[in-house]
Scaffold this motif. Structure first.
Motif, PDB file in Angstrom:
ATOM      1  N   ALA A   1     -18.661   7.068  -1.617  1.00  0.00           N
ATOM      2  CA  ALA A   1     -17.576   8.053  -1.692  1.00  0.00           C
ATOM      3  C   ALA A   1     -17.050   8.443  -0.317  1.00  0.00           C
ATOM      4  N   ASP A   2     -17.926   8.414   0.704  1.00  0.00           N
ATOM      5  CA  ASP A   2     -17.510   8.865   2.032  1.00  0.00           C
ATOM      6  C   ASP A   2     -16.784   7.786   2.842  1.00  0.00           C
ATOM      7  N   THR A   3     -16.497   6.640   2.204  1.00  0.00           N
ATOM      8  CA  THR A   3     -15.764   5.569   2.914  1.00  0.00           C
ATOM      9  C   THR A   3     -14.263   5.636   2.627  1.00  0.00           C
ATOM     10  N   TRP A   4     -13.790   6.766   2.075  1.00  0.00           N
ATOM     11  CA  TRP A   4     -12.389   6.859   1.667  1.00  0.00           C
ATOM     12  C   TRP A   4     -11.416   6.682   2.829  1.00  0.00           C
ATOM     13  N   GLN A   5     -11.857   6.998   4.051  1.00  0.00           N
ATOM     14  CA  GLN A   5     -10.946   6.857   5.197  1.00  0.00           C
ATOM     15  C   GLN A   5     -10.626   5.395   5.516  1.00  0.00           C
ATOM     16  N   GLN A   6     -11.385   4.476   4.934  1.00  0.00           N
ATOM     17  CA  GLN A   6     -11.110   3.046   5.137  1.00  0.00           C
ATOM     18  C   GLN A   6     -10.027   2.535   4.178  1.00  0.00           C
ATOM     19  N   LEU A   7      -9.631   3.373   3.228  1.00  0.00           N
ATOM     20  CA  LEU A   7      -8.598   2.968   2.275  1.00  0.00           C
ATOM     21  C   LEU A   7      -7.256   2.809   2.979  1.00  0.00           C
TER      22      LEU A   7
ATOM     23  N   GLY B   1      -3.261  -0.961  -0.234  1.00  0.00           N
ATOM     24  CA  GLY B   1      -4.243  -1.282  -1.260  1.00  0.00           C
ATOM     25  C   GLY B   1      -4.111  -0.376  -2.474  1.00  0.00           C
ATOM     26  N   LEU B   2      -3.887   0.915  -2.239  1.00  0.00           N
ATOM     27  CA  LEU B   2      -3.703   1.858  -3.347  1.00  0.00           C
ATOM     28  C   LEU B   2      -2.410   1.563  -4.110  1.00  0.00           C
ATOM     29  N   ALA B   3      -1.368   1.168  -3.392  1.00  0.00           N
ATOM     30  CA  ALA B   3      -0.109   0.794  -4.048  1.00  0.00           C
ATOM     31  C   ALA B   3      -0.322  -0.428  -4.941  1.00  0.00           C
ATOM     32  N   ASP B   4      -1.099  -1.403  -4.459  1.00  0.00           N
ATOM     33  CA  ASP B   4      -1.406  -2.589  -5.267  1.00  0.00           C
ATOM     34  C   ASP B   4      -2.135  -2.206  -6.553  1.00  0.00           C
TER      35      ASP B   4
END
Length: 337
Positions: A159-165, A169-172
């Protein structure tokens, strides 16, 4: 040789396949028949923004990689493409490319086309969503950011790796919501993910048609959110007119329709304003803002063809507050100067 007078004619004559996307209010595909009417000056541009049409032309030949032009053209008083700038743009293309838009260009030609006066650069959010939509429509694979976004939203990454998003990628993920379990993962993210991830998802969702279950979750989140976060959920509801109307009603009853909400509704949720009651509430809230703000926002939304008649009728509606009547009087005074 036939004179080329429209963009559609140019692209068809060059034996290209092409698609058109609006990039003004929301990133959305424009039907080919509708664009032909717009391009031939027979129909107003459906999504004007600040007096302009902002759209992308994606075109390709056979197995070639697609080419993309971002085009911004002024509109006339009727909302049609202004003939002279449109003709100037076509003439400029023909001078640079001849009748083959896919030919190899010299550095000088590339620079000339990249910096023409009708070019614009979409913001990062719109660009990410546009890229995702085009890749999906052309049957191409998603971006390199897609895999990690899928892992994170499905709980396979910490959960704490969200800053790597990455936003791409989220748009895809969002445009592929009906593949795999992406829709469930997106819905769950609005319960579990940090607010930063939710905000990025909302920035993607505001441009696409979303599933009813997801829309209902967004309305729920809007109801529960702190005042300054409600606007992002409101924008993400843009494609669901009924729930957009419900969100606007809720904000209005709580007297929370501030300038940020009003701008967001004009830019993203304008379809909700086709409803007479919602539009009345919107105008009453708009009238509480400074006169110059009222004038600017009204001028923006009255240019939208689907809203124009209703708004012009509202200007003379007897059932309105003194505050709205005063704001309308100020609008008439400003436009008659």
């Amino acid at each position: 040789m036939t004179e080329i007078t429209t963009l559609s004619q140019f692209l068809t004559t060059a034996n290209t396949q092409f698609q058109i996307y609006d990039l003004g209010r929301r990133v959305q595909h424009i039907d080919m028949l509708a664009f032909h009417q717009i391009d031939s000056l027979l129909a107003p541009y459906p999504y004007p923004i600040q007096g302009h049409a902002q759209f992308a032309i994606v075109f390709w030949q056979q197995q070639q990689q697609p080419y993309i032009w971002f085009v911004k053209l002024p509109l006339d008083e009727q909302g049609l493409l202004s003939p002279a700038p449109r003709t100037q743009f076509i003439k400029m293309i023909l001078e640079a490319l001849g009748r083959d838009p896919t030919q190899a260009l010299s550095d000088e030609q590339q620079e000339q086309l990249a910096n023409h006066p009708f070019s614009f650069k979409p913001n990062q959010n719109k660009l990410a969503l546009f890229n995702a939509l085009v890749r999906l429509q052309l049957g191409q694979s998603a971006s390199s950011q897609y895999e990690f976004a899928a892992q994170y939203l499905s709980g396979q990454a910490p959960a704490d790796t969200w800053q790597q998003l990455g936003l791409q990628g989220l748009a895809d993920i969002c445009v592929r919501a009906h593949q795999f379990d992406h829709l469930d993962d997106i819905i769950n993210a609005f319960d579990q993910a940090p607010v930063e991830v939710q905000a990025a998802l909302c920035q993607c969702l505001e441009h696409i048609t979303i599933d009813k279950r997801l829309a209902e979750r967004l309305l729920q989140r809007l109801s529960q959110a702190e005042a300054d976060l409600k606007v992002m959920y409101l924008a993400a509801l843009a494609s669901d007119t009924q729930l957009s109307m419900a969100a606007i009603k809720q904000l209005n009853e709580q007297q929370l329709l501030n300038d940020n909400h009003l701008i967001t509704i004009a830019a993203r949720n304008w379809l909700a304003l086709k409803d007479d009651t919602t539009r009345k509430d919107y105008l009453e809230a708009l009238a509480k803002q400074p006169q110059h703000f009222f004038n600017q926002v009204f001028a923006d939304i009255v240019a939208i063809p689907s809203l124009r008649q209703g708004l012009l009728t509202d200007l003379r509606h007897p059932d309105r507050s003194i505050q709205l009547a005063t704001a309308i009087g100020g609008l008439f005074k400003a436009t008659s100067l």
